[in-house]
Design an enzyme around this catalytic site. Structure first.
Site, PDB file in Angstrom:
ATOM      1  N   ARG A  91     -39.259  11.989  11.350  1.00  0.00           N
ATOM      2  CA  ARG A  91     -40.204  10.883  10.707  1.00  0.00           C
ATOM      3  C   ARG A  91     -39.223   9.473  10.747  1.00  0.00           C
ATOM      4  O   ARG A  91     -38.233   9.603  10.848  1.00  0.00           O
ATOM      5  CB  ARG A  91     -40.583  11.390   9.356  1.00  0.00           C
ATOM      6  CG  ARG A  91     -39.295  11.487   8.531  1.00  0.00           C
ATOM      7  CD  ARG A  91     -39.946  11.438   7.055  1.00  0.00           C
ATOM      8  NE  ARG A  91     -38.776  11.954   6.226  1.00  0.00           N
ATOM      9  CZ  ARG A  91     -37.754  10.908   5.877  1.00  0.00           C
ATOM     10  NH1 ARG A  91     -37.808   9.939   6.371  1.00  0.00           N
ATOM     11  NH2 ARG A  91     -36.953  11.280   5.078  1.00  0.00           N
ATOM     12  N   GLY A  93     -37.943   6.180   8.558  1.00  0.00           N
ATOM     13  CA  GLY A  93     -37.406   6.066   7.354  1.00  0.00           C
ATOM     14  C   GLY A  93     -36.029   6.367   6.991  1.00  0.00           C
ATOM     15  O   GLY A  93     -35.335   6.979   7.902  1.00  0.00           O
ATOM     16  N   VAL A  95     -33.623   8.574   3.853  1.00  0.00           N
ATOM     17  CA  VAL A  95     -33.607   9.790   2.988  1.00  0.00           C
ATOM     18  C   VAL A  95     -34.503   9.747   1.664  1.00  0.00           C
ATOM     19  O   VAL A  95     -34.737   8.757   1.105  1.00  0.00           O
ATOM     20  CB  VAL A  95     -32.153  10.172   2.427  1.00  0.00           C
ATOM     21  CG1 VAL A  95     -31.668   9.154   1.568  1.00  0.00           C
ATOM     22  CG2 VAL A  95     -32.074  11.429   1.804  1.00  0.00           C
ATOM     23  N   TYR A  97     -36.430  12.919  -1.095  1.00  0.00           N
ATOM     24  CA  TYR A  97     -36.536  14.228  -1.866  1.00  0.00           C
ATOM     25  C   TYR A  97     -38.019  14.587  -2.070  1.00  0.00           C
ATOM     26  O   TYR A  97     -38.992  14.136  -1.937  1.00  0.00           O
ATOM     27  CB  TYR A  97     -35.751  14.097  -3.352  1.00  0.00           C
ATOM     28  CG  TYR A  97     -36.248  15.367  -4.113  1.00  0.00           C
ATOM     29  CD1 TYR A  97     -35.348  16.524  -3.798  1.00  0.00           C
ATOM     30  CD2 TYR A  97     -37.216  15.429  -5.062  1.00  0.00           C
ATOM     31  CE1 TYR A  97     -35.788  17.553  -4.418  1.00  0.00           C
ATOM     32  CE2 TYR A  97     -37.200  16.660  -5.768  1.00  0.00           C
ATOM     33  CZ  TYR A  97     -36.742  17.530  -5.450  1.00  0.00           C
ATOM     34  OH  TYR A  97     -36.967  18.716  -6.113  1.00  0.00           O
ATOM     35  N   ALA A 158     -44.216   7.787  -1.500  1.00  0.00           N
ATOM     36  CA  ALA A 158     -43.366   7.655  -0.326  1.00  0.00           C
ATOM     37  C   ALA A 158     -44.176   7.819   0.923  1.00  0.00           C
ATOM     38  O   ALA A 158     -44.908   8.702   1.116  1.00  0.00           O
ATOM     39  CB  ALA A 158     -42.004   8.468  -0.086  1.00  0.00           C
ATOM     40  N   GLY A 160     -43.375   8.324   5.496  1.00  0.00           N
ATOM     41  CA  GLY A 160     -42.649   8.446   6.541  1.00  0.00           C
ATOM     42  C   GLY A 160     -43.311   9.124   7.550  1.00  0.00           C
ATOM     43  O   GLY A 160     -43.806  10.279   7.405  1.00  0.00           O
ATOM     44  N   CYS A 189     -34.994   6.552  -0.205  1.00  0.00           N
ATOM     45  CA  CYS A 189     -35.657   5.491   1.003  1.00  0.00           C
ATOM     46  C   CYS A 189     -34.582   4.344   1.572  1.00  0.00           C
ATOM     47  O   CYS A 189     -34.833   3.465   2.005  1.00  0.00           O
ATOM     48  CB  CYS A 189     -36.715   5.027   0.597  1.00  0.00           C
ATOM     49  SG  CYS A 189     -38.266   6.261   0.344  1.00  0.00           S
TER      50      CYS A 189
END
Length: 226
Positions: A91, A93, A95, A97, A158, A160, A189
Site C-alpha cells: 500500500r 504511505g 508505517v 498500527y 488512516a 493507505g 504515518c
C-alpha cells in the site's frame, strides 16, 4: 469534541452496481492480504462484484511503500517479542498500527470507467469516516497534504491504498476502541508532530464495534453510489 456537523460531499445518485459487504471478524494481517489478493484478481479479470471487507487485525505494524526505517522506534525483534507482527506491504504511505478495536476496511472496487481518479478515491474514503464521526456528533476534518480523518490535530482514521488496473485494495483503518499505546512505538504515518485518538476516547464511553461497522457500511454505500 462536539459541535455542528461538518460540511461533507453530497450523496451521489445510486448506481446499479452492487456492493458485497463481508465482515470477517478478527484475522491475521497475512490472511487479510490473501483474501484481498483473490478478490482483486477476480475484479481485474472482470468477474465478481465490488466488495467491502470489514474486519479487525491481530496486533501488527505495517510498512507501506514509502515507509522510513527510522519511523519504527524499536528493533523488530523487540516488537515481535512483545507480540506484534511486522509486515512490509504494497500500500501507499508510511508505517501504521492495526489491532483489536480498530475497524479496518478493505474495498475491492473496480473504479473503471467513471471513477478513475486516485485523489477522488482517497477523498471519498475520508468522507466515509467523516460522516461516521458526524453520526456521533464529532466534528472531523481533513488536513491539507495529509490523508485520513482528523479530530483537531489527532488522527482517528488512516488511509493507505493500492490500485492495480484501477482495482483497489488495502483501504482505511478507523480507531474505535483501539489501544493507542502501540502508536507510541512508531511515528504513525511518518507524522511526528500530531497525535492519534479513538472514538471511545472522544466520547468517553464504550461503543459497539458492530454499530460503527453498520454506520461505515451505510456511508460507504452512499458515498460510492452503490
Amino acid at each position: 469534541m462536539m459541535g455542528p456537523l461538518p460540511a461533507l460531499m453530497a450523496d451521489r445518485p445510486t448506481s446499479s452496481r452492487p456492493l458485497a459487504v463481508e465482515r470477517l471478524g478478527r484475522i491475521s494481517y497475512a490472511r487479510g492480504l490473501e483474501i484481498q489478493a483473490g478478490l482483486a484478481a477476480e475484479r481485474q479479470a472482470g468477474r465478481g462484484v465490488d466488495t467491502l471487507l470489514l474486519l479487525e487485525h491481530d496486533p501488527v505494524f505495517t510498512l507501506g511503500r514509502n515507509a522510513r526505517a527510522e519511523n519504527v522506534l524499536f528493533p523488530e525483534e523487540t516488537l515481535r517479542a512483545r507480540g506484534f507482527e511486522i509486515f512490509e506491504t504494497g500500500r501507499g504511505g508510511d508505517v501504521t498500527y492495526h489491532g483489536p478495536g480498530q475497524i479496518v476496511g478493505y474495498p475491492i472496487l473496480d473504479l473503471a470507467p467513471e471513477r478513475k481518479d486516485v485523489h477522488r478515491y482517497v477523498r471519498d474514503l475520508e468522507d466515509v469516516m467523516l460522516r461516521t464521526l458526524a453520526d456521533y456528533g464529532i466534528v472531523g476534518r481533513r488536513i491539507e497534504k495529509l490523508s485520513g480523518a482528523w479530530v483537531g490535530d489527532a488522527k482517528i482514521g488512516a488511509i493507505g491504498v493500492r490500485l492495480a488496473r484501477w482495482v483497489t485494495s488495502h483501504g482505511f483503518a478507523f480507531n474505535v476502541a483501539t489501544d493507542l499505546a502501540p502508536f507510541s512505538m512508531i511515528v504513525p504515518c511518518g507524522i511526528a508532530d500530531r497525535g492519534v485518538t479513538s472514538l471511545e476516547r472522544l466520547l468517553g464511553r464504550a461503543v459497539p464495534l458492530a454499530e460503527v461497522m453498520d454506520r461505515l457500511e451505510t456511508h460507504f454505500a452512499a458515498v460510492f453510489a452503490r
